[in-house]
Each structure stands twice: as structure tokens, then as C-alpha cells.
Design a protein around this motif. Structure first.
Motif, PDB file in Angstrom:
ATOM      1  N   VAL A   1      -9.408  -2.563   1.601  1.00 52.35           N
ATOM      2  CA  VAL A   1      -8.354  -2.805   2.583  1.00 52.35           C
ATOM      3  C   VAL A   1      -7.491  -3.988   2.136  1.00 52.35           C
ATOM      4  N   GLY A   2      -6.202  -3.798   2.226  1.00 49.82           N
ATOM      5  CA  GLY A   2      -5.266  -4.828   1.801  1.00 49.82           C
ATOM      6  C   GLY A   2      -4.914  -4.753   0.320  1.00 49.82           C
ATOM      7  N   HIS A   3      -5.642  -3.934  -0.431  1.00 46.32           N
ATOM      8  CA  HIS A   3      -5.383  -3.795  -1.862  1.00 46.32           C
ATOM      9  C   HIS A   3      -4.887  -2.393  -2.208  1.00 46.32           C
ATOM     10  N   GLY A   4      -5.158  -1.423  -1.355  1.00 50.51           N
ATOM     11  CA  GLY A   4      -4.776  -0.043  -1.629  1.00 50.51           C
ATOM     12  C   GLY A   4      -5.567   0.893  -0.745  1.00 50.51           C
ATOM     13  N   GLN A   5      -5.788   2.110  -1.256  1.00 51.88           N
ATOM     14  CA  GLN A   5      -6.505   3.099  -0.456  1.00 51.88           C
ATOM     15  C   GLN A   5      -7.357   3.985  -1.342  1.00 51.88           C
ATOM     16  N   ILE A   6      -8.368   4.581  -0.741  1.00 48.69           N
ATOM     17  CA  ILE A   6      -9.224   5.532  -1.439  1.00 48.69           C
ATOM     18  C   ILE A   6      -8.507   6.868  -1.455  1.00 48.69           C
ATOM     19  N   VAL A   7      -8.302   7.413  -2.654  1.00 47.90           N
ATOM     20  CA  VAL A   7      -7.551   8.661  -2.785  1.00 47.90           C
ATOM     21  C   VAL A   7      -8.388   9.794  -3.380  1.00 47.90           C
ATOM     22  N   ALA A   8      -9.584   9.473  -3.849  1.00 46.64           N
ATOM     23  CA  ALA A   8     -10.470  10.498  -4.414  1.00 46.64           C
ATOM     24  C   ALA A   8     -11.901  10.147  -4.018  1.00 46.64           C
ATOM     25  N   GLU A   9     -12.731  11.172  -3.951  1.00 45.07           N
ATOM     26  CA  GLU A   9     -14.108  10.952  -3.505  1.00 45.07           C
ATOM     27  C   GLU A   9     -15.076  11.788  -4.325  1.00 45.07           C
TER      28      GLU A   9
END
Length: 82
Positions: free
Chosen positions: A58-66
Motif C-alpha cells: 500500500v502506498g507503493h503500488g498494487q498487486i496485479v498478478a497472483e
């Protein structure tokens, strides 16, 4: 890394622009795993691990793959399991 260390690295290496999702920040991949040896619940374990990963980025980017492995032991090297 110090606060902002990952973002600073991305800026220095020129990777920040290419690594930004549409809403800004870095893109992260989530990798989780759960053992079936101890009868762990994969749904609960995945949710807990994903929430922790989300709090970390959080605050650095986002999770886009899992990626989530069920029953994969980490007592052996990955190359030995396949």
C-alpha cells in the motif's frame, strides 16, 4: 530497504515508468502457499497472506498478478519438486 527504497530504485533504473499500472505506483505479484500436511485451510491461509501482502505494498503500488500453491513444501528446493 529504507522507506521509498523500492520506488527510488525504480526511478534510478528507469523502470518506474514501465512498471506503473494505470492508477500509478509499482506492480507487484503475490505468491502464497499453504501446506496440506497440517490440514491448513487454503482459503483462510490465502486470504491472510494476500491481506498481509496488500498491506505491505500500500502506498507503493498494487498487486496485479497472483500465484498460490496448495500443498507445495518449501523443505525441498523448487527444482526438486517439479
Amino acid at each position: 530497504m529504507a522507506a521509498g527504497g523500492l520506488a527510488a530504485w525504480a526511478e534510478r533504473t528507469g523502470r518506474r515508468r514501465a512498471a506503473q499500472p494505470e492508477n500509478g505506483g509499482l506492480r507487484f505479484a503475490f505468491y502464497g502457499r499453504v501446506s496440506t500436511e497440517d490440514y491448513q485451510d487454503p482459503v483462510t491461509s490465502r486470504a491472510r497472506q494476500y491481506d498481509q501482502a496488500g498491506a505491505l505494498v500500500v502506498g507503493h503500488g498494487q498487486i496485479v498478478a497472483e500465484f498460490f500453491d496448495i500443498g507445495q513444501s518449501r523443505t525441498l528446493a523448487w527444482a526438486c519438486e517439479r
